[in-house]
Write a protein that holds these residues in place. Structure first.
Motif, short mmCIF file in Angstrom:
data_model
loop_
_atom_site.label_atom_id
_atom_site.label_comp_id
_atom_site.label_asym_id
_atom_site.label_seq_id
_atom_site.Cartn_x
_atom_site.Cartn_y
_atom_site.Cartn_z
N ARG A 192 -22.92 -19.84 23.52
CA ARG A 192 -23.69 -20.54 22.48
C ARG A 192 -22.99 -20.44 21.13
O ARG A 192 -22.92 -21.41 20.37
N ALA A 193 -22.48 -19.24 20.81
CA ALA A 193 -21.78 -19.06 19.54
C ALA A 193 -20.51 -19.90 19.50
O ALA A 193 -20.21 -20.56 18.49
N ARG A 196 -21.29 -23.53 18.93
CA ARG A 196 -21.55 -23.85 17.52
C ARG A 196 -20.23 -23.96 16.74
O ARG A 196 -20.05 -24.87 15.93
N TYR A 281 -20.22 -14.11 12.70
CA TYR A 281 -20.99 -13.42 13.74
C TYR A 281 -20.76 -11.91 13.71
O TYR A 281 -19.65 -11.44 13.44
N LYS A 286 -24.94 -12.64 16.43
CA LYS A 286 -25.83 -13.33 15.51
C LYS A 286 -25.13 -13.39 14.16
O LYS A 286 -24.23 -12.59 13.88
N THR A 340 -26.87 -23.99 20.19
CA THR A 340 -25.88 -23.32 19.34
C THR A 340 -26.48 -22.12 18.62
O THR A 340 -25.84 -21.53 17.75
N ALA A 341 -27.71 -21.75 18.97
CA ALA A 341 -28.35 -20.53 18.46
C ALA A 341 -28.27 -19.46 19.54
O ALA A 341 -28.10 -19.78 20.73
N ASN A 386 -31.70 -19.92 11.86
CA ASN A 386 -31.80 -21.02 12.82
C ASN A 386 -31.49 -22.37 12.18
O ASN A 386 -31.00 -23.27 12.88
N TYR A 389 -27.80 -22.31 12.48
CA TYR A 389 -27.38 -22.47 13.87
C TYR A 389 -27.44 -23.94 14.32
O TYR A 389 -26.60 -24.39 15.09
#
Length: 639
Positions: A192-193, A196, A281, A286, A340-341, A386, A389
């Motif tokens: 997901r990261a 993004r 990140y 996160k 992408t979160a 978010n 994200y």
């Protein structure tokens, strides 16, 4: 363990293992960069300077003893360690067996969560051939905390530096958050990261990184461009292993993810971590706090709302991901929006059932915006995260707005808020949950399930054409009232409170009035009193005329509006949500007064009047005295 790899100022490594396995010789050889034949049984803490390895982070190595009297100290050191080097002697098979029969179980017993590097020392003393990867594979599969295994020799200075390099690397560039060793695949949060990051770098939004975009990505992450031949080489590697990873436009998302999996498999995990950290990140994959910082301080009676700019952005992104343009985000469309979160932020309480959803769990635009409004009120940092994200590029100041203090709203007799929070109080079985369900447009259910934890319901309410406000109902279980009010600022966040009672039950009315008096008194003492309304629920049942008279008198005595009769079962809610919003928008009205509060107010007025009278009297006396003295002086002069 202390903070993430990107922010560390030092790394602490504990070296443990059986007696005579070469712990102290290993540490001494690394520090001196040469073999020392004689070393003490246990070395003092040893420091490797920041320039010892490329990451420029100094290392503190803690030597330990395996003796019984040292066990307490050993446990303390292991709790403080960022990584553990567990040693065995290559010429003593028993020490290798002890890894699985004692040491690794002991680490688990002590709940040590640091990564483990297994180091075989005294490699120069082993005679027979030994396949390390084959022998260690069962051990690494049984104990997933083992990051890597390596064998070394202090006497021959063989792979000594590598031992602590791998230990530092396990801390600064951990494998577990990114890669599943068992499935040999990137973990979902890592994917997901990276998705993004790919989306941010795909400037022309054509679903592929062309040569220019690849170069910009390379410069941002590694401060150097790729040569044309290198770009061709990268694409060739991907195309050979994964044809769909490259198309005529460039490197696809599939190819981008494949490259990072390949880096990790080849032992170059620091490459992927460098990319992730360049895009903000942390070790939990996160965004770090510096990305999410909301600098403005707020008073307890201020709230946080989305700005109109942020709302328009969310409306736009809703439309973008509503593939079939039916005005509803289905579950797969919502998952795509938050792909992408780190994860969808609304899968758990208190968000999961807080808004109206379609029978297939879809979200309308009002439900979508209501979720964001609730998240913004409860956790502004989560909202900022978010928003970023899902593609919002603005800072917190442009996305969030802190409202004016409610105490000031009360003085001004008006408010500019768009989101209002209402606490819903009431005795058991009064109809509180049914009221929340009604706000969401859900059908009435005869099944009674007591609410034992916080529960929210949020919806956009239209008071009259062109005037929409967001109403957040928070149900307060009867058993949770004292706990809530034990915090003297707990009512500061409440714009309006309603007290629900079963209109067919006198005891229910008494319970609601008792709660109203309790909350009103708390509001008077804290200064955070708010408009309050009584709601006579279950109006479809037989209603006692005595209860009606009593409730009306109570409202008059406390200075609030008459009870609002509703029947959720009969869908006769008497415009209750608009009336709740109207009360919230008039913060100076419907604020209940208790007898004690009224007495204190009269006493305060009397005290102020007395002080004023005394002040006026004293002033008059002073003026008279001055006049008399002036007169006396003149008379004395004339004589």
């Amino acid at each position: 363990m202390p903070g993430g790899g990107a922010t560390r100022t030092s790394v602490r490594i504990a070296v443990i293992g059986d007696r005579g396995t070469g712990k102290s010789s290993l540490i001494a050889a690394a520090a001196a960069e040469s073999f020392r034949p004689e070393v003490p049984p246990v070395l003092p803490p040893t420091r490797l300077p920041s320039d010892y390895y490329p990451d420029n982070v100094p290392i503190v190595i803690i030597d330990t003893s395996s003796s019984l009297e040292y066990r307490g100290k050993l446990a303390e050191e292991l709790k403080r360690a960022d990584a553990v080097v567990l040693t065995y002697a290559c010429d003593q098979p028993l020490t290798l067996n002890r890894l699985s029969t004692f040491w690794l179980h002991e680490l688990r017993r002590l709940e040590v969560i640091a990564p483990v590097i297994v180091a075989g020392c005294k490699l120069d003393r082993r005679d027979e051939e030994y396949n390390l990867s084959v022998e260690m594979m069962p051990l690494m599969q049984q104990f997933r905390e083992i990051e890597t295994c390596i064998e070394c020799s202090a006497a021959n200075m063989l792979q000594i530096q590598e031992v602590f390099y791998f230990a530092q690397k396990a801390i600064l560039h951990p494998t577990a958050p990114l890669f599943d060793q068992e499935t040999q695949a990137l973990r979902p949060r890592c994917m997901r990261a990276l998705k993004r990051i790919f989306t941010l770098c795909d400037l022309d939004m054509d679903g592929a990184l062309n040569d220019d975009e690849l170069n910009e990505f390379q410069v941002k992450c590694f401060n150097s461009p790729l040569q044309p031949a290198e770009i061709v080489g990268v694409k060739s590697v991907v195309r050979e292993k994964l044809p769909e990873g490259v198309n005529e436009l460039g490197l696809t998302l599939t190819g981008f993810l494949f490259l990072h999996a390949l880096f990790i498999e080849k032992g170059r995990i620091e490459t992927t971590w460098t990319v992730l950290r360049k895009f903000g990140y942390n070790d939990e994959l996160k965004l770090g706090d510096d990305y999410l910082f909301f600098p403005k301080k707020k008073a307890p009676d201020q709230s946080v709302e989305l700005t109109s700019e942020a709302v328009e952005f969310l409306k736009g992104i809703f439309s973008t991901f509503d593939d079939d343009k039916d005005g509803v985000l289905r579950e797969n469309e919502l998952e795509d929006l938050f792909s992408t979160a780190p994860e969808s932020p609304w899968d758990e309480a208190p968000y999961k059932d807080a808004v109206d959803r379609t029978p297939l769990r879809g979200l309308s635009i009002s439900g979508f915006l209501s979720q964001w409004a609730l998240m913004t009120m409860l956790d502004p940092a989560q909202t900022i995260a978010n928003l970023i994200y899902v593609g919002h590029n603005c800072d917190a100041a442009s996305a969030l707005h802190i409202t004016r203090r409610r105490l000031l709203d009360k003085k001004q007799q008006q408010t500019e808020r768009n989101v209002f929070q209402c606490f819903v109080f009431g005795p058991k079985k009064a109809g509180k949950s049914a009221l929340l369900t009604s706000l969401l447009g859900r059908p009435f259910s005869e099944n009674y399930t007591p609410t034992t934890s916080e529960r929210y319901a949020v919806n956009i309410v239209q008071q009259h054409p062109g005037n929409k406000k967001t109403l957040i109902l928070q149900e307060i279980p009867e058993d949770g009232v004292k706990k809530l009010l034990s915090n003297k600022e707990s009512l500061a966040a409440c714009d309006v409170a309603v007290f629900v009672y079963d209109s067919s039950s006198e005891s229910s009315l008494n319970g609601a009035v008792e709660l109203l008096s309790y909350v009103a008194r708390q509001g008077e003492e804290s200064g955070f009193g708010m408009p309050c309304l009584l709601i006579a629920a279950k109006n479809d049942l037989d209603t006692s005329s005595t209860s009606n008279r009593d409730s009306a008198k109570i409202c008059v005595d406390m200075g609030i509006d008459a009870p609002i009769p509703i029947s959720v079962k009969e869908r006769d809610i008497n415009d209750v949500f608009s009336r709740i919003l109207k009360a919230a928008q008039q913060p100076h009205l419907n604020v209940p007064e208790t007898d004690q509060g009224r007495s204190q107010k009269r006493y305060k007025k009397l005290a102020n009047y007395t002080l004023m009278s005394l002040s006026v009297g004293a002033a008059a006396t002073f003026v008279g005295l001055v006049a008399y003295r002036t007169y006396a002086a003149r008379r004395s002069t004339s004589t």
